[in-house]
Design an enzyme around this catalytic site. Structure first.
Site, mmCIF file in Angstrom:
data_model
loop_
_atom_site.group_PDB
_atom_site.id
_atom_site.type_symbol
_atom_site.label_atom_id
_atom_site.label_comp_id
_atom_site.label_asym_id
_atom_site.label_seq_id
_atom_site.Cartn_x
_atom_site.Cartn_y
_atom_site.Cartn_z
ATOM 1 N N HIS A 265 64.951 45.918 81.384
ATOM 2 C CA HIS A 265 63.950 45.193 82.172
ATOM 3 C C HIS A 265 64.112 45.435 83.668
ATOM 4 O O HIS A 265 63.161 45.272 84.426
ATOM 5 C CB HIS A 265 64.035 43.699 81.898
ATOM 6 C CG HIS A 265 63.775 43.332 80.469
ATOM 7 N ND1 HIS A 265 62.592 43.604 79.826
ATOM 8 C CD2 HIS A 265 64.563 42.727 79.547
ATOM 9 C CE1 HIS A 265 62.657 43.172 78.583
ATOM 10 N NE2 HIS A 265 63.838 42.640 78.379
ATOM 11 N N HIS A 290 69.635 41.760 90.977
ATOM 12 C CA HIS A 290 68.781 42.720 90.286
ATOM 13 C C HIS A 290 67.514 42.938 91.105
ATOM 14 O O HIS A 290 67.305 42.278 92.136
ATOM 15 C CB HIS A 290 68.444 42.227 88.876
ATOM 16 C CG HIS A 290 67.771 40.894 88.874
ATOM 17 N ND1 HIS A 290 68.457 39.694 88.784
ATOM 18 C CD2 HIS A 290 66.454 40.554 88.991
ATOM 19 C CE1 HIS A 290 67.607 38.688 88.818
ATOM 20 N NE2 HIS A 290 66.367 39.177 88.961
#
Length: 424
Positions: A265, A290
């Site tokens: 993802h 992230h």
């Protein structure tokens, strides 16, 4: 003349006898070859049958512990069936308005054993436990709740990380091997009795959510209720008027070995203990950071090229996200280091030898921020997450944006729903 005719007759008889003998020899040779071939095929079939019987014996051996487990579960279910334990547990938890995900899961488990998997309150308890779960830390809670909801007929696809119990996995594998041994055996004529399986299901990975398609953001709520029903969801379009806050955020990040992963993802960097963010003096441990493309947050309706989200957790379990918007501009040296070691495809965490990284190298100098209460921007969309989006941005080059292995991994903007956005 008679003598000549006799000689001719004898010659013809000899030739006929020779031809007959040759034909008999040839026929016998063919019969022997066929018998040899059939004998070999029969031996091969017997060998396949022995292998199949051996595999079935292994299946029975693996099933024995599972049968014992099933008996134990029946005994546990019978012990809870009178409902006394459930009443005691509900009474004990009645005063606690903020049960942890683990306690909610335990309560749901007792309800399941007492009331069954079709009881609405049981399903509600499992759903609530799932909503409150810390996605980064409580995989066991997630797996237990998802399996319970799936058993009740809910359209839940348990995470691929939710592995079967070891005994069950071994039994299933042994069963599969036994089935294949039988299906793959050849019959007495040497024909393969196993049909080709072109479905590809054996190698298909279960995708529990995505950024597009049938499990894109608009459908997350089908499997993760909070994503669809929550009133404090992230990300937001950040625009005034703003309420003034008088505290500051103070990152205290430390360099450490680079631990980077492509989780399917995003690109995520896991951080060793020691790095903290102090919010109004309260320490939050940095767990990981992230990236999203484009930025999930917008400022006055405008999104930037990317954003870095730094995820923190306090000692009492409260989550806080520090967001650094990345606007198109000069090459970012810190991003360059990360991208050099970022896996292009999904896989396990990578720890390149001798490479250290300090998360502070991604932060701008000025740490003024916008603040609001929101949620995780990915399923299960847990709420009560504090967001601090830095007002000053870092830069990233267009080439570095194109090197990010995800073309789009940002959730759509969510409704403000009477929330107040603050700024320092």
């Amino acid at each position: 003349m008679k003598k000549t005719l006799a000689i001719i007759v004898l010659l013809l008889a000899a030739i006929g006898a020779g031809a007959f003998a040759f034909m008999q020899w040839k026929a016998n040779s063919g019969a022997k070859a066929e018998i040899t071939e059939l004998t070999e095929k029969a031996a091969e079939s017997e060998k396949k049958q022995e292998e199949a019987e051996k595999s079935l014996a292994e299946v029975k051996e693996q099933l024995a512990p599972l049968q014992l487990t099933a008996q134990q579960m029946e005994a546990v279910k019978a012990a809870f069936s009178n409902g006394v334990t459930l009443k005691d547990l509900e009474a004990a938890y009645a005063k606690d308005k903020n049960l942890s995900a683990e306690r909610l899961l335990g309560l749901a488990g007792v309800r399941l054993l007492t009331k069954g998997n079709q009881d609405p309150a049981t399903l509600s308890a499992f759903e609530k436990a799932l909503e409150m779960t810390d996605w980064t830390k409580q995989q066991k809670v997630i797996c237990a709740a998802q399996y319970a909801l799936a058993s009740a007929g809910k359209q839940i696809k348990p995470l691929s990380e939710c592995a079967m119990p070891p005994q069950m996995a071994k039994a299933e594998e042994a069963s599969k091997d036994g089935h294949d041994a039988q299906a793959g055996a050849k019959d007495a004529h040497g024909k393969d009795t196993k049909k080709d399986d072109k479905s590809g299901h054996g190698n298909k990975k279960v995708v529990h959510w995505d950024y597009e398609g049938s499990m894109g953001p608009e459908n997350w709520g089908k499997e993760f209720p909070r994503c669809g029903r929550g009133k404090e969801q992230s990300p937001l379009d950040i625009k005034g008027p703003f309420q003034k806050v008088r505290f500051s955020v103070a990152p205290d990040y430390k360099p450490g070995p680079l631990r980077i992963v492509n989780n399917g993802h995003t690109i995520q960097v896991n951080v060793n203990p020691g790095s903290k963010l102090r919010i109004d003096g309260v320490p939050f441990d940095l767990l990981q950071f992230h990236f999203h493309r484009p930025s999930e947050e917008a400022i006055n309706g405008k999104r930037q090229a990317m954003v870095a989200h730094f995820v923190h957790k306090s000692s009492d379990g409260e989550l806080a996200v520090l967001g650094v918007l990345l606007q198109m501009g000069n090459e970012n040296p810190a991003i360059k280091t990360l991208w050099e070691h970022a896996p292009a495809k999904e896989g396990p965490e990578q720890q390149p030898e001798g490479v250290a990284f300090n998360p502070a190298s991604l932060l701008p100098r000025d740490l003024d921020f916008y603040h609001y209460d929101g949620s995780l921007t990915t399923p299960p969309c847990t709420e009560k997450v504090k967001f601090y989006i830095l007002r000053n941005m870092a830069t990233i080059s267009s080439e570095q944006v194109s090197q990010f292995p995800f073309k789009m991994n940002a959730r759509p903007l969510q409704p403000l729903n009477q929330r107040v956005i603050m700024a320092n």
